[in-house]
Design a protein around this motif. Structure first.
Motif, short mmCIF file in Angstrom:
data_model
loop_
_atom_site.label_atom_id
_atom_site.label_comp_id
_atom_site.label_asym_id
_atom_site.label_seq_id
_atom_site.Cartn_x
_atom_site.Cartn_y
_atom_site.Cartn_z
N ALA A 37 -5.70 -9.23 4.02
CA ALA A 37 -4.40 -8.66 3.64
C ALA A 37 -3.67 -9.61 2.69
CB ALA A 37 -3.56 -8.39 4.88
N GLN A 38 -3.77 -10.89 2.96
CA GLN A 38 -3.11 -11.87 2.09
C GLN A 38 -3.71 -11.85 0.68
OE1 GLN A 38 -3.43 -14.92 5.50
NE2 GLN A 38 -2.00 -15.89 4.10
N LEU A 39 -5.04 -11.79 0.61
CA LEU A 39 -5.68 -11.77 -0.71
C LEU A 39 -5.28 -10.53 -1.50
CD1 LEU A 39 -9.36 -13.02 -0.09
CD2 LEU A 39 -7.26 -14.32 -0.39
N ALA A 40 -5.28 -9.38 -0.82
CA ALA A 40 -4.95 -8.14 -1.52
C ALA A 40 -3.49 -8.14 -1.94
CB ALA A 40 -5.27 -6.94 -0.62
N ALA A 41 -2.60 -8.60 -1.04
CA ALA A 41 -1.16 -8.62 -1.35
C ALA A 41 -0.90 -9.47 -2.59
CB ALA A 41 -0.38 -9.17 -0.16
N GLU A 42 -1.66 -10.52 -2.71
CA GLU A 42 -1.49 -11.44 -3.82
C GLU A 42 -1.62 -10.73 -5.17
OE1 GLU A 42 0.05 -14.40 -4.34
OE2 GLU A 42 -1.07 -15.08 -2.59
N GLU A 43 -2.65 -9.93 -5.33
CA GLU A 43 -2.88 -9.28 -6.63
C GLU A 43 -2.14 -7.94 -6.75
OE1 GLU A 43 -4.07 -10.38 -9.40
OE2 GLU A 43 -4.77 -12.31 -8.60
N LEU A 44 -1.87 -7.31 -5.62
CA LEU A 44 -1.13 -6.04 -5.70
C LEU A 44 0.36 -6.29 -5.85
CD1 LEU A 44 -2.97 -4.03 -2.91
CD2 LEU A 44 -3.00 -3.51 -5.35
N GLU A 45 0.76 -7.55 -5.65
CA GLU A 45 2.18 -7.91 -5.72
C GLU A 45 2.99 -7.12 -4.71
OE1 GLU A 45 3.43 -10.32 -7.33
OE2 GLU A 45 1.98 -10.79 -8.91
N VAL A 46 2.47 -7.05 -3.50
CA VAL A 46 3.23 -6.38 -2.44
C VAL A 46 3.41 -7.36 -1.28
CG1 VAL A 46 2.36 -4.10 -3.02
CG2 VAL A 46 1.17 -5.46 -1.29
N ASP A 47 4.27 -6.97 -0.34
CA ASP A 47 4.45 -7.75 0.87
C ASP A 47 3.23 -7.51 1.78
OD1 ASP A 47 7.08 -9.05 2.29
OD2 ASP A 47 5.67 -8.20 3.74
N VAL A 48 2.80 -8.56 2.49
CA VAL A 48 1.64 -8.40 3.38
C VAL A 48 1.87 -7.24 4.36
CG1 VAL A 48 0.35 -9.47 5.28
CG2 VAL A 48 0.78 -10.76 3.20
N SER A 49 3.13 -7.05 4.77
CA SER A 49 3.40 -6.00 5.75
C SER A 49 3.19 -4.59 5.19
CB SER A 49 4.84 -6.13 6.26
OG SER A 49 5.73 -5.89 5.18
N GLN A 50 3.07 -4.49 3.87
CA GLN A 50 2.81 -3.17 3.29
C GLN A 50 1.34 -2.80 3.33
OE1 GLN A 50 5.47 -4.03 -0.23
NE2 GLN A 50 5.24 -1.82 -0.46
N ILE A 51 0.53 -3.80 3.70
CA ILE A 51 -0.91 -3.53 3.73
C ILE A 51 -1.38 -3.37 5.17
CG2 ILE A 51 -3.19 -4.49 3.21
CD1 ILE A 51 -1.96 -5.83 0.82
N LYS A 52 -2.07 -2.29 5.40
CA LYS A 52 -2.65 -2.09 6.72
C LYS A 52 -4.16 -2.21 6.58
CE LYS A 52 -2.89 1.26 10.53
NZ LYS A 52 -2.85 0.24 11.57
N VAL A 53 -4.73 -3.17 7.29
CA VAL A 53 -6.18 -3.36 7.18
C VAL A 53 -6.86 -2.58 8.29
CG1 VAL A 53 -8.03 -5.05 6.95
CG2 VAL A 53 -5.69 -5.70 6.38
N VAL A 54 -7.82 -1.78 7.93
CA VAL A 54 -8.60 -1.04 8.94
C VAL A 54 -10.08 -1.29 8.69
CG1 VAL A 54 -6.84 0.77 9.14
CG2 VAL A 54 -8.77 1.09 7.58
N HIS A 55 -10.90 -1.01 9.70
CA HIS A 55 -12.34 -1.13 9.51
C HIS A 55 -12.81 0.03 8.63
CE1 HIS A 55 -11.93 -3.48 13.29
NE2 HIS A 55 -12.83 -4.23 12.71
N ALA A 56 -13.61 -0.25 7.64
CA ALA A 56 -14.14 0.82 6.80
C ALA A 56 -15.23 1.56 7.57
CB ALA A 56 -14.71 0.25 5.52
N PRO A 57 -15.02 2.85 7.87
CA PRO A 57 -16.12 3.62 8.47
C PRO A 57 -17.27 3.66 7.47
CG PRO A 57 -14.04 4.84 8.61
CD PRO A 57 -13.82 3.68 7.68
N SER A 58 -18.49 3.77 7.96
CA SER A 58 -19.62 3.71 7.02
C SER A 58 -19.55 4.84 6.01
CB SER A 58 -20.95 3.70 7.78
OG SER A 58 -21.17 4.93 8.43
N ALA A 59 -18.88 5.94 6.36
CA ALA A 59 -18.78 7.06 5.43
C ALA A 59 -18.02 6.70 4.15
CB ALA A 59 -18.09 8.25 6.11
N THR A 60 -17.23 5.65 4.18
CA THR A 60 -16.54 5.24 2.96
C THR A 60 -17.53 4.61 1.97
OG1 THR A 60 -16.12 3.03 3.83
CG2 THR A 60 -14.37 4.66 4.13
N GLY A 61 -18.71 4.28 2.50
CA GLY A 61 -19.68 3.60 1.65
C GLY A 61 -19.41 2.13 1.55
N ASN A 62 -18.26 1.72 2.01
CA ASN A 62 -17.87 0.33 1.87
C ASN A 62 -18.40 -0.49 3.05
OD1 ASN A 62 -16.68 -2.01 1.12
ND2 ASN A 62 -14.57 -1.26 1.22
#
Ligand code: FES
Ligand code: FES
Lengths: 721, 163
Positions: free
Chosen positions: A86-111
């Motif tokens: 969340a910290q890494l993503a917030a850094e480049e998205l220029e958002v507050d960490v609290s705006q990011i919700k991290v979830v497990h990627a289900p395999s269907a996302t391909g990720n």
């Protein structure tokens, strides 16, 4: 630039990144001494991210209320990865960490990570790719905002998830409104570390609230309407193969829906957990079993000199030195260790005509999916693995046949089935930390410097034999990369040294256990270094420093040693019935040095204080790095002092907490002092390296208190025997 | 048979086939309160700890029939993010959880301890908090227990002043 058609809710980002395979498969040309080059690389480099970032996968989603969901290909098992990501993503998205919700990627996302979550690589592997993806998404949004406002993008400012143009504002979510096609720009330049706002901050864990208020986030907590409970009969003897089962009694038991007989297991599906467990007792299974193994038979198998040797490190010529002069030789041993993670393995599977959904705690999402699809005869894309928070991983969830079993039972009854291990089954069917035997040899010259040093380790398999390391990789790698982790000589100023790994195939499953071979290898090497220091009459930390080479790796190791000596005010003496013990290790590229303060009262080893200095490179979240150090130190202490599985009449035992003794609150040191150095611009391994030195540090302190050199773990067990 | 009790402030009746079913499974699978965890099923780890009439109980080894008419509290009833129990407040402040699986059990055990002793010594903590945490978060737990005790004393003081 190619145009990608993506819907608003499924926000696809394409990263223009190349990845390299860590195992360098696909060719047989790597042989002989080349293997050592690979081994050396693996020992020093941080593993790259093994997933696919070259095709569109679901990484981010923006919700109507402008929350950014980050689909993590790495699972959260307590190591704090979600927070770091969340910290890494917030850094480049220029958002507050609290705006990011991290979830497990289900395999269907391909990720999915094609490898695993493990080996202390999650943050280091995603350090660049994730920031590039986030920066790319920010650019995509910016381009759209500019289009919508019909202005040049340079005119637009952005922060906290919104774009600003004069008086006008548009949230990220508003930008995505009505957009069906996205242009994917070149990967923008990343922010330099010096300008980072979130990286380096002790941001509280993003999963803190869920975990404090009891949210149902674990695999064990998954449930579906109409769900049934499954239970599989598991063998108690090692080396058992399922033959057949009789179950006419069990079928009639209360609550039983069906007995499921497959080629390799039998299970019962019932209305409740208790009913499934009760009925299971009435099933009679015919097993084909081998020998009645016991601990001493295992121990004698596991002897340096037996099995296949492989030289993993070689400088100068130790044999030459050892032939002509007097050699100091010592032997060390470590026992079988259980994972004993609190959440038992389990899965909730719902297999339908054209699809299957499996909720479970797994460290290998892709492998789990592929294995289940294979067994069900379904297309991989029809199987969706929904990873959950793990109630501890430590390597226990790298083999996931329980997912297959739950899926087959669900298929048999046409309803969702949840099935998990009992604690006894966990202890007996674990993929254990292999026991080890070490032979160390050294020659000291006239001025007390080491002229030649050799480490031999005999270990059961760690990486070999696991689905993550295909058997074709074994001849290329030569030696088991897990077994020798931490087994190399880190003192490069010694003119002649080598490390040799001896492979033994044990009759029960062994595998990854937090830090792999690091705990046992460091226990042996650093106890032996202490023996040598004592022989020369030198201060043990100073003795190590004298043998460290002058290069970046060496300097970082020297720095943590000096830091911990200073912090602890290390004294090679017994003061007020307490002694200090010192040890250091290098795991992946992270050096760690520890000093412990120990006393022995009523024959009990008591660890009062632990000083730890570690250099994991750039620290993304200092609070979580500290938490990992604290946990790894106490878990390592637990293994070093108490933990031990035995083999009796073919069964692994004990099968419950308590008899399988682990560190409890009363054993935990009251003081843990952590110093973090940052000797690199990029983040390195964190979760496992601090587990390295603790065993040896305690044994070295015990030697100062008692004059007795404990050469076998668990130390408490051998203190008085 | 039907068994009634109070749980997290609500009166509930449950139908059970077997009155010897451990309370844990009734709480988790019948009442769908998943915060109370299964770790061992043999009273050996404490992951399933909840309160029965204010006492910490390992619910995996406590037959549901004994809960008849009693007052049960689980982690879900201990506090909420808006109104955290002092133990939860302290756990948040100290950022205790790692994997988190053992934590509800530890918090319930701690809350029961503090309800009887709001100033436990390290020795009393060692003697009373005997659950298992594989992530070995004991170091922060100890700090959090002392902090929770402090918060509890403050609350107790306020309520005496107000009465
Ligand atoms: S599950 Fe009840 S004590 Fe372990
Ligand atoms: S936080 Fe993982 S078992 Fe305690």
């Amino acid at each position: 630039m190619a145009k990608k058609r993506v819907s608003r809710r499924k926000f696809l980002v394409r990263g223009a990144l190349g990845t390299v395979g860590v195992l360098a498969l696909g060719t047989y040309v790597f042989r002989g001494s080349i293997r050592r080059v690979i081994a050396k690389k693996l020992n020093s480099a941080d593993a790259p991210y093994m997933g696919d970032t070259s095709t569109p996968l679901i990484w981010f989603e923006i919700t109507d209320d402008n929350q950014i969901i980050l689909y993590s290909p790495k699972v959260e098992m307590g190591q704090g990865t979600f927070t770091g990501l969340a910290q890494l993503a917030a850094e480049e998205l220029e958002v507050d960490v609290s705006q990011i919700k991290v979830v497990h990627a289900p395999s269907a996302t391909g990720n999915m990570d094609g490898f695993a979550t493990g080996g202390s690589t999650s943050i280091s592997a995603l350090w660049v790719p994730l920031r590039e993806l986030a920066a790319t998404m920010r650019e995509m949004l910016l381009i759209k905002a500019a289009e919508k406002w019909k202005v040049d993008r340079d005119k637009i400012r952005f922060s906290e998830g919104s774009f600003y143009l004069g008086e006008n504002t548009m949230t990220f979510a508003e930008v995505t409104n009505g957009v069906s096609e996205w242009e994917i720009p070149d990967t923008p330049e990343l922010k330099p570390t010096s300008e980072m706002k979130w990286v380096g901050k002790p941001v509280p864990r993003v999963d803190l609230k869920d975990k404090v208020f009891g949210a149902p986030i674990f695999g064990m907590d998954a449930s579906l309407p109409n769900m049934l409970f499954g239970s599989v009969v598991r063998p108690s003897k090692i080396g058992s193969t399922f033959k057949n089962a009789t179950f006419s009694e069990a079928e009639k038991m209360p609550g039983v829906i069906k007995i499921v007989l497959e080629k390799d297991f039998v299970g019962v599906v019932a209305k409740s957990y208790q009913e499934a467990e009760n009925a299971k007792l009435a099933i009679e299974v015919e097993w084909e079993t081998g020998e009645d193994w016991n601990t001493s038979a295992i121990k004698s198998m596991l002897t340096v000199g037996k099995g296949k040797p492989f030289t993993i490190q070689k400088e100068g010529d130790v044999e030459d030195v050892f032939e002509s002069t007097e050699v100091i030789v010592s032997e060390y041993w470590s026992p079988i260790g259980a994972h004993a993670q609190l959440e038992p393995n389990g899965a909730l599977a719902h297999v339908e005509e054209d699809k299957a959904t499996i909720y479970m705690s797994t460290q290998v999402v892709k492998i789990t999916r592929d294995e289940i699809a294979d067994r069900l005869g379904k297309d991989k894309n029809q199987v969706n693995i929904v990873p959950t928070f793990l109630g501890g991983g430590f390597g226990r969830r790298l083999h996931t046949p329980n997912g297959i079993q739950a899926a087959l039972m669900s298929k048999a009854v046409g309803r969702p089935v949840k099935c998990f291990f009992s604690r006894k089954e966990e202890f007996q069917n674990d993929t254990f930390r292999p026991p080890t035997h070490h032979v160390l040899k050294a020659r000291l010259n006239d001025i007390g410097a080491i002229e030649a040093f050799e480490h031999n380790v005999s270990s059961g398999d760690v990486a070999f034999g696991s689905p993550m390391v295909p058997s074709i990789a074994e001849p290329i790698l030569g030696a088991d990369l897990g077994a020798w982790r931490g087994g190399m000589v880190q003192y490069g100023a010694i003119p002649n040294y080598q490390a040799v790994s001896w492979r033994i195939k044990l009759p029960f499953a062994t595998s990854w256990w937090r830090s792999l071979g690091l705990l046992a290898n460091t226990f042996a090497i650093e106890s032996f270094m202490d023996e040598l220091a004592v022989k020369t009459g030198k201060d043990p930390a100073q003795f190590r420093l004298e043998h460290i080479q002058k290069d970046d790796r060496g300097d970082r190791l020297s720095s943590v040693i000096k830091a911990v000596v200073e912090k602890s005010n290390y004294k090679d003496a017994v003061v007020k019935e307490r002694a200090m013990g010192f040890a250091a290790s290098t795991d992946a590229s992270t050096p760690c040095a520890q000093v412990v303060e120990v006393s022995i009262t009523d024959e009990e080893i008591k660890v009062h204080k632990v000083f730890c200095a570690m250099d994991p490179g750039l620290v993304v979240n200092p609070d979580q790095v500290r938490a990992q150090c604290e946990g790894a130190i106490i878990m390592g202490m637990s293994a070093a002092l108490f933990e031990k599985m035995e083999v009796e009449k073919g069964e692994l035992t004990p099968t419950i907490y308590g008899p399988y003794q682990m560190a409890l609150m009363k054993h935990a040191p009251k003081e843990i002092d952590i110093t973090l150095l940052q000797g690199s611009e990029t983040p390195g391994a964190v979760g496992e390296p601090p587990l390295g030195p603790i065993g040896a540090a305690i044994a070295n302190a015990v030697f100062r208190l008692t004059g007795k050199r404990l050469r076998e773990m668990p130390l408490q067990h051998y203190l008085n025997s | 048979m039907e068994i009634s009790f109070q749980i997290n402030g609500e009166n509930r009746s449950v139908q059970v086939e077997d009155e010897n079913t451990p309370l844990l499974w009734v709480v988790r699978d019948v009442l769908d309160l998943k915060g109370t965890k299964f770790g061992c099923g043999k009273a050996a780890c404490g992951a399933c700890t909840l309160h029965v009439d204010g006492e910490a109980v390992r619910s995996c080894s406590y037959a549901v029939k004994f809960a008849k008419g009693k007052n049960i509290v689980t982690i879900e009833g201990l506090g909420t993010p808006e109104r955290p129990h002092p133990v939860q407040q302290a756990w948040v402040e100290e950022i205790v959880p790692q994997c988190g699986y053992c934590q509800p059990g530890f918090m319930m055990a701690t809350a029961a301890l503090l309800s009887k002793n709001d100033h436990p010594t390290d020795e009393e903590i060692d003697a009373n908090i005997i659950n298992v945490c594989r992530c070995a978060t004991y170091y922060r737990m100890r700090k959090a227990i002392h902090r929770a005790a402090e918060l509890t004393r403050e609350t107790n003081l306020q309520s005496t002043e107000n009465s």
